[in-house]
Design a protein around this motif. Structure first.
Motif, PDB file in Angstrom:
ATOM      1  N   PHE A 222       0.833  -1.211   0.000  1.00 35.34           N
ATOM      2  CA  PHE A 222       0.000   0.000   0.000  1.00 35.34           C
ATOM      3  C   PHE A 222       0.860   1.250   0.000  1.00 35.34           C
ATOM      4  N   THR A 223       1.919   1.255   0.791  1.00 38.48           N
ATOM      5  CA  THR A 223       2.818   2.409   0.850  1.00 38.48           C
ATOM      6  C   THR A 223       3.499   2.645  -0.493  1.00 38.48           C
ATOM      7  N   THR A 224       3.870   1.552  -1.160  1.00 42.00           N
ATOM      8  CA  THR A 224       4.536   1.665  -2.458  1.00 42.00           C
ATOM      9  C   THR A 224       3.649   2.343  -3.494  1.00 42.00           C
ATOM     10  N   CYS A 225       2.358   2.025  -3.461  1.00 37.76           N
ATOM     11  CA  CYS A 225       1.446   2.498  -4.511  1.00 37.76           C
ATOM     12  C   CYS A 225       0.698   3.781  -4.160  1.00 37.76           C
ATOM     13  N   SER A 226       0.510   4.070  -2.877  1.00 40.45           N
ATOM     14  CA  SER A 226      -0.342   5.190  -2.486  1.00 40.45           C
ATOM     15  C   SER A 226       0.199   6.531  -2.959  1.00 40.45           C
ATOM     16  N   SER A 227       1.524   6.689  -2.967  1.00 39.26           N
ATOM     17  CA  SER A 227       2.106   7.956  -3.412  1.00 39.26           C
ATOM     18  C   SER A 227       1.767   8.231  -4.871  1.00 39.26           C
ATOM     19  N   HIS A 228       1.947   7.214  -5.691  1.00 37.99           N
ATOM     20  CA  HIS A 228       1.669   7.369  -7.118  1.00 37.99           C
ATOM     21  C   HIS A 228       0.186   7.618  -7.371  1.00 37.99           C
ATOM     22  N   ILE A 229      -0.683   6.903  -6.650  1.00 40.15           N
ATOM     23  CA  ILE A 229      -2.118   7.089  -6.813  1.00 40.15           C
ATOM     24  C   ILE A 229      -2.531   8.507  -6.443  1.00 40.15           C
ATOM     25  N   SER A 230      -1.905   9.083  -5.422  1.00 40.22           N
ATOM     26  CA  SER A 230      -2.224  10.454  -5.018  1.00 40.22           C
ATOM     27  C   SER A 230      -1.914  11.452  -6.129  1.00 40.22           C
ATOM     28  N   VAL A 231      -0.741  11.306  -6.738  1.00 42.37           N
ATOM     29  CA  VAL A 231      -0.357  12.212  -7.829  1.00 42.37           C
ATOM     30  C   VAL A 231      -1.274  12.022  -9.038  1.00 42.37           C
ATOM     31  N   VAL A 232      -1.574  10.759  -9.365  1.00 41.35           N
ATOM     32  CA  VAL A 232      -2.454  10.479 -10.497  1.00 41.35           C
ATOM     33  C   VAL A 232      -3.823  11.115 -10.285  1.00 41.35           C
ATOM     34  N   GLY A 233      -4.357  11.000  -9.081  1.00 41.09           N
ATOM     35  CA  GLY A 233      -5.667  11.568  -8.795  1.00 41.09           C
ATOM     36  C   GLY A 233      -5.707  13.068  -8.973  1.00 41.09           C
ATOM     37  N   LEU A 234      -4.705  13.762  -8.438  1.00 51.28           N
ATOM     38  CA  LEU A 234      -4.660  15.225  -8.555  1.00 51.28           C
ATOM     39  C   LEU A 234      -4.463  15.671  -9.994  1.00 51.28           C
ATOM     40  N   ASP A 255     -11.373  27.645 -14.907  1.00 47.14           N
ATOM     41  CA  ASP A 255     -10.186  27.158 -15.616  1.00 47.14           C
ATOM     42  C   ASP A 255      -8.909  27.538 -14.875  1.00 47.14           C
ATOM     43  N   ASN A 256      -8.871  28.771 -14.365  1.00 49.94           N
ATOM     44  CA  ASN A 256      -7.691  29.232 -13.631  1.00 49.94           C
ATOM     45  C   ASN A 256      -7.443  28.381 -12.394  1.00 49.94           C
ATOM     46  N   VAL A 257      -8.508  28.114 -11.647  1.00 48.48           N
ATOM     47  CA  VAL A 257      -8.361  27.336 -10.412  1.00 48.48           C
ATOM     48  C   VAL A 257      -7.921  25.907 -10.726  1.00 48.48           C
ATOM     49  N   VAL A 258      -8.566  25.286 -11.714  1.00 47.13           N
ATOM     50  CA  VAL A 258      -8.232  23.903 -12.061  1.00 47.13           C
ATOM     51  C   VAL A 258      -6.816  23.808 -12.608  1.00 47.13           C
ATOM     52  N   SER A 259      -6.417  24.790 -13.420  1.00 51.88           N
ATOM     53  CA  SER A 259      -5.066  24.767 -13.994  1.00 51.88           C
ATOM     54  C   SER A 259      -3.988  24.853 -12.925  1.00 51.88           C
ATOM     55  N   LEU A 260      -4.325  25.482 -11.797  1.00 54.50           N
ATOM     56  CA  LEU A 260      -3.359  25.570 -10.698  1.00 54.50           C
ATOM     57  C   LEU A 260      -2.955  24.190 -10.197  1.00 54.50           C
ATOM     58  N   PHE A 261      -3.865  23.221 -10.272  1.00 56.42           N
ATOM     59  CA  PHE A 261      -3.574  21.906  -9.718  1.00 56.42           C
ATOM     60  C   PHE A 261      -2.453  21.209 -10.474  1.00 56.42           C
ATOM     61  N   TYR A 262      -2.527  21.205 -11.821  1.00 55.17           N
ATOM     62  CA  TYR A 262      -1.475  20.476 -12.534  1.00 55.17           C
ATOM     63  C   TYR A 262      -0.288  21.346 -12.898  1.00 55.17           C
ATOM     64  N   SER A 263      -0.405  22.674 -12.747  1.00 51.66           N
ATOM     65  CA  SER A 263       0.733  23.540 -13.044  1.00 51.66           C
ATOM     66  C   SER A 263       1.517  23.943 -11.798  1.00 51.66           C
ATOM     67  N   LEU A 264       0.883  23.903 -10.616  1.00 54.29           N
ATOM     68  CA  LEU A 264       1.551  24.382  -9.408  1.00 54.29           C
ATOM     69  C   LEU A 264       1.397  23.421  -8.230  1.00 54.29           C
ATOM     70  N   ILE A 265       0.160  23.017  -7.926  1.00 51.82           N
ATOM     71  CA  ILE A 265      -0.073  22.218  -6.724  1.00 51.82           C
ATOM     72  C   ILE A 265       0.591  20.849  -6.809  1.00 51.82           C
ATOM     73  N   THR A 266       0.359  20.132  -7.918  1.00 52.65           N
ATOM     74  CA  THR A 266       0.944  18.790  -8.058  1.00 52.65           C
ATOM     75  C   THR A 266       2.474  18.811  -8.035  1.00 52.65           C
ATOM     76  N   PRO A 267       3.152  19.712  -8.793  1.00 54.02           N
ATOM     77  CA  PRO A 267       4.621  19.744  -8.701  1.00 54.02           C
ATOM     78  C   PRO A 267       5.116  20.093  -7.300  1.00 54.02           C
ATOM     79  N   THR A 268       4.361  20.929  -6.574  1.00 48.88           N
ATOM     80  CA  THR A 268       4.769  21.280  -5.223  1.00 48.88           C
ATOM     81  C   THR A 268       4.635  20.097  -4.273  1.00 48.88           C
ATOM     82  N   LEU A 269       3.598  19.290  -4.468  1.00 49.56           N
ATOM     83  CA  LEU A 269       3.378  18.145  -3.587  1.00 49.56           C
ATOM     84  C   LEU A 269       4.259  16.949  -3.934  1.00 49.56           C
TER      85      LEU A 269
END
Length: 298
Positions: A222-234, A255-269
Motif C-alpha cells: 500500500f505504501t509503495t502504490c499510495s504515493s503514485h495514486i495520489s499524484v495520479v488523482g490530482l 479554468d484558472n483554479v483547475v489549472s493551478l492543480f497540474y501547473s503548481l499544486i501537483t509539482p509542489t506536492l
C-alpha cells in the motif's frame, strides 16, 4: 470581403494574459502566496533530483522514471505564446504517459517481485521515458500548429494566467467548434488510454494485496502504490476537467483554479508525496546532510 474585414482577420502579433489575480483584490498577498508555493515546489524537486542522482540506492526504476505576477496582465508575443503552449503541452502529455507507465512499475514490483530486475531493467526504463517524451512532442506539435492556424481578430486579451489551448479558442473569429470536438475526442484517447493502463495495473495490485496473508506485506504494498495514486488523482482529475469537458460548461475563473492543480499544486506536492513518505529517500537525505555537516566541521 472588404478592407475592414481583412484587417480584422489579420494575424495577431500579441496576446495579453489577464493573469491569475485580475478578478481579486489583494494582488500582492495572493502573488506572494503563489510565489512561495512555487519556490517551495522548485526547491523540493531540486533536492529530490539531487538525492536521486547522488545516492546509488535510489537508482531504481521507480526513481529513474520520476526524474524524469504583480500586475493584472502582460503582453506576450505570438511566438512567445506559441512556444509556451507547445512546451506546456509537451510536459503535460509526457507526464500523463509517464504516470501511466509508472503504474506498470508498481504492478511488477508487487505482483512479480522475483522477475522485477528483468522486467524493469534499464533498457525498459529508457524505453518508457523515451515513449513519454515522444508522445509529448508529437501531440504538442500537432495541437499547437492547428490551434495557432486559426485567425484571431477579436480581443487579444486571454482570460488566463498562462498560454493554454482552451483559453485561446474563445478569441478566434473562425468557427472552432469542429476542432474543439476533435480536441475533446483526442483528449479522451490521450487521457483514457493511460488511465486504463493505470486501472488494470492497480486492479492486479489490489487483487495481489487481498491475497497477502502478512499485514506487513500488505502495508508495504500500500505504501509503495499510495504515493503514485495520489499524484495520479490530482493531475488526471484537473486534466480531465480542462480538456474533456467542453468549454461552454466551465468559466475562465474555474479554468484558472483547475489549472493551478497540474501547473503548481501537483509539482509542489511531488517532493512530499514521493520522498518524505519513503524511507529510502529519508535515509539518503540524512546521509547527504551528514556528509555536508562533516565537511563543514573539517
Amino acid at each position: 470581403m472588404g478592407l475592414t474585414e481583412e484587417s480584422n482577420q489579420s494575424m495577431a502579433t500579441d496576446f495579453i494574459l489577464m493573469g491569475l489575480f485580475s478578478h481579486t483584490g489583494p494582488h500582492l498577498v495572493l502573488f506572494s502566496l503563489v510565489a512561495a508555493t512555487f519556490t517551495t515546489g522548485l526547491l523540493g524537486n531540486t533536492v529530490l533530483l539531487f538525492l536521486i542522482s547522488t545516492e546509488s540506492k535510489l537508482h531504481t526504476p521507480m526513481y529513474f522514471l520520476l526524474t524524469d505576477f504583480l500586475q493584472g496582465g502582460g503582453s506576450v508575443s505570438f511566438g512567445g505564446y506559441a512556444a509556451q503552449m507547445f512546451f506546456l503541452m509537451l510536459m503535460g502529455i509526457s507526464e500523463i504517459v509517464l504516470l501511466s507507465l509508472m503504474s506498470y512499475d508498481h504492478y511488477v514490483a508487487v505482483c512479480h517481485p522475483l522477475h522485477y530486475p528483468m522486467l524493469m531493467r534499464h533498457q525498459v526504463c529508457l524505453l518508457m521515458v523515451g515513449t513519454s517524451w515522444f508522445s509529448g512532442v508529437l501531440v504538442a506539435s500537432v495541437q499547437t500548429s492547428i490551434t495557432l492556424h486559426f485567425p484571431y481578430c477579436a480581443s487579444h486579451t486571454v482570460d488566463h494566467f498562462f498560454c493554454e489551448v482552451p483559453s485561446l479558442f474563445k478569441l478566434s473569429c473562425a468557427d472552432t467548434s469542429a476542432y474543439e470536438l476533435a480536441l475533446s475526442v483526442s483528449a479522451v484517447m490521450i487521457l483514457l488510454l493511460p488511465m486504463s493502463l493505470i486501472a488494470v495495473s492497480y486492479g492486479h495490485v489490489l487483487a495481489a494485496v487481498l491475497h497477502m496473508h502478512s499485514a506487513e506485506a500488505r502495508h508495504k504494498a500500500f505504501t509503495t502504490c499510495s504515493s503514485h495514486i495520489s499524484v495520479v488523482g490530482l493531475f488526471y482529475a484537473a486534466a480531465l476537467f480542462m480538456y474533456m469537458v467542453p468549454g461552454t460548461y466551465h468559466s475562465p475563473q474555474q479554468d484558472n483554479v483547475v489549472s493551478l492543480f497540474y501547473s503548481l499544486i501537483t509539482p509542489t506536492l511531488n517532493p512530499l508525496i514521493y520522498s518524505l513518505r519513503n524511507r529510502e529517500v529519508r535515509v539518503a537525505l540524512v546521509k547527504v546532510l551528514g556528509r555536508g555537516g562533516f565537511r563543514s566541521k573539517r
